[in-house]
Design an enzyme around this catalytic site. Structure first.
Site, PDB file in Angstrom:
ATOM      1  N   GLU A 113     119.359  92.384  76.589  1.00 51.36           N
ATOM      2  CA  GLU A 113     117.987  92.547  77.079  1.00 51.36           C
ATOM      3  C   GLU A 113     117.378  93.842  76.535  1.00 51.36           C
ATOM      4  O   GLU A 113     116.198  93.889  76.175  1.00 51.36           O
ATOM      5  CB  GLU A 113     117.963  92.592  78.615  1.00 51.36           C
ATOM      6  N   ASN A 148     123.718  91.675  72.498  1.00 51.95           N
ATOM      7  CA  ASN A 148     124.477  92.875  72.858  1.00 51.95           C
ATOM      8  C   ASN A 148     125.199  93.423  71.627  1.00 51.95           C
ATOM      9  O   ASN A 148     125.647  92.667  70.752  1.00 51.95           O
ATOM     10  CB  ASN A 148     125.419  92.651  74.043  1.00 51.95           C
ATOM     11  N   VAL A 149     125.267  94.737  71.560  1.00 55.02           N
ATOM     12  CA  VAL A 149     125.897  95.438  70.437  1.00 55.02           C
ATOM     13  C   VAL A 149     126.838  96.472  71.046  1.00 55.02           C
ATOM     14  O   VAL A 149     126.391  97.508  71.560  1.00 55.02           O
ATOM     15  CB  VAL A 149     124.844  96.136  69.531  1.00 55.02           C
ATOM     16  N   GLU A 150     128.129  96.155  71.037  1.00 58.53           N
ATOM     17  CA  GLU A 150     129.112  97.050  71.657  1.00 58.53           C
ATOM     18  C   GLU A 150     129.552  98.140  70.689  1.00 58.53           C
ATOM     19  O   GLU A 150     129.203  98.134  69.502  1.00 58.53           O
ATOM     20  CB  GLU A 150     130.303  96.216  72.156  1.00 58.53           C
ATOM     21  N   ASN A 151     130.316  99.091  71.213  1.00 57.68           N
ATOM     22  CA  ASN A 151     130.795 100.208  70.406  1.00 57.68           C
ATOM     23  C   ASN A 151     132.170 100.612  70.908  1.00 57.68           C
ATOM     24  O   ASN A 151     132.463 100.475  72.106  1.00 57.68           O
ATOM     25  CB  ASN A 151     129.818 101.397  70.535  1.00 57.68           C
ATOM     26  N   ALA A 152     133.004 101.144  70.008  1.00 58.70           N
ATOM     27  CA  ALA A 152     134.333 101.615  70.387  1.00 58.70           C
ATOM     28  C   ALA A 152     134.228 102.680  71.480  1.00 58.70           C
ATOM     29  O   ALA A 152     135.116 102.790  72.333  1.00 58.70           O
ATOM     30  CB  ALA A 152     135.058 102.174  69.168  1.00 58.70           C
ATOM     31  N   ALA A 153     133.155 103.441  71.470  1.00 57.94           N
ATOM     32  CA  ALA A 153     132.858 104.350  72.587  1.00 57.94           C
ATOM     33  C   ALA A 153     132.052 103.518  73.587  1.00 57.94           C
ATOM     34  O   ALA A 153     130.829 103.414  73.490  1.00 57.94           O
ATOM     35  CB  ALA A 153     132.058 105.555  72.096  1.00 57.94           C
ATOM     36  N   TYR A 154     132.749 102.878  74.511  1.00 55.18           N
ATOM     37  CA  TYR A 154     132.163 101.805  75.329  1.00 55.18           C
ATOM     38  C   TYR A 154     130.772 102.088  75.926  1.00 55.18           C
ATOM     39  O   TYR A 154     129.912 101.216  75.888  1.00 55.18           O
ATOM     40  CB  TYR A 154     133.116 101.425  76.477  1.00 55.18           C
ATOM     41  N   CYS A 212     122.244  92.403  84.243  1.00 56.33           N
ATOM     42  CA  CYS A 212     122.891  93.463  85.024  1.00 56.33           C
ATOM     43  C   CYS A 212     121.821  94.334  85.692  1.00 56.33           C
ATOM     44  O   CYS A 212     120.626  94.229  85.390  1.00 56.33           O
ATOM     45  CB  CYS A 212     123.810  94.302  84.135  1.00 56.33           C
TER      46      CYS A 212
HETATM   47  N1  THU Z   1     125.705  92.373  78.901  1.00 55.72           N
HETATM   48  C1  THU Z   1     124.448  92.110  78.455  1.00 55.72           C
HETATM   49  O1  THU Z   1     124.203  92.087  77.238  1.00 55.72           O
HETATM   50  N2  THU Z   1     123.482  91.889  79.382  1.00 55.72           N
HETATM   51  C2  THU Z   1     123.678  91.871  80.718  1.00 55.72           C
HETATM   52  O2  THU Z   1     122.725  91.766  81.475  1.00 55.72           O
HETATM   53  C3  THU Z   1     125.040  91.929  81.255  1.00 55.72           C
HETATM   54  C4  THU Z   1     126.067  92.428  80.311  1.00 55.72           C
HETATM   55  C5  THU Z   1     126.752  92.665  77.911  1.00 55.72           C
HETATM   56  C6  THU Z   1     127.236  94.087  77.920  1.00 55.72           C
HETATM   57  C7  THU Z   1     128.617  93.948  77.311  1.00 55.72           C
HETATM   58  O3  THU Z   1     128.495  93.990  75.899  1.00 55.72           O
HETATM   59  C8  THU Z   1     129.054  92.547  77.725  1.00 55.72           C
HETATM   60  O4  THU Z   1     127.888  91.866  78.160  1.00 55.72           O
HETATM   61  C9  THU Z   1     130.087  92.540  78.838  1.00 55.72           C
HETATM   62  O5  THU Z   1     129.685  93.296  79.918  1.00 55.72           O
END
Ligand code: THU
Length: 133
Positions: A57, A44-50, A90
């Site tokens: 995946e 997962n690669v998050e961002n300040a702009a959620y 998710c």
């Molecule tokens: N996340 C995933 O990478 N895969 C999923 O199937 C569920 C959630 C990540 C998104 C976010 O960066 C973090 O988990 C918390 O929700």
């Protein structure tokens, strides 16, 4: 490449370490074996702009497509905060996996006790939406 469930979980756990998740502190790694037996990983690669952050995946699927793979045979997902927790894909990721899956596609999840559970995509996304029959 032959890859056991345990091997695939190891690849997912390893790429999870490189996740960029400073906002949720919930790191996720995913590892795919495609129709040609090739391995693809993503985190997962998050961002300040959620909302523009990426799930693990989705990253692994993007890697598969960019490398010329077209079908997911098996995908392992490993996630958690400080420690590994069972991390089910998710809803959006279930749909994204379905795009490149068939009835035999397997999703492997690592449990808190270190064991693995495997489910078919159909168990995770029954009656899923498809444009193609
Ligand atoms: N996340 C995933 O990478 N895969 C999923 O199937 C569920 C959630 C990540 C998104 C976010 O960066 C973090 O988990 C918390 O929700």
């Amino acid at each position: 490449m032959t890859c056991t469930d345990a091997n695939l979980i190891e690849h997912a756990a390893s790429v999870r370490e490189r996740a960029y998740a400073p906002y949720s502190n919930f790191k996720v790694g995913a590892a795919i074996i495609d129709d040609k037996g090739n391995l693809h990983i993503g985190c997962n690669v998050e961002n300040a702009a959620y909302p523009i952050g990426n799930c693990a995946e989705i990253s692994a699927i993007a890697s598969m497509i960019a490398s010329g793979g077209s079908e997911i045979r098996k995908i392992a997902v490993v996630g958690g905060g400080e420690t590994i927790e069972p991390c089910m894909p998710c809803g959006g990721c279930r749909q994204a996996i379905a795009e490149f899956s068939d009835d035999n596609t397997v999703v492997v999840i690592k449990n808190t006790d270190g064991s693995a559970s495997s489910l078919t995509l159909n168990e995770l996304l029954p009656h899923g939406f498809r444009l193609k029959s």
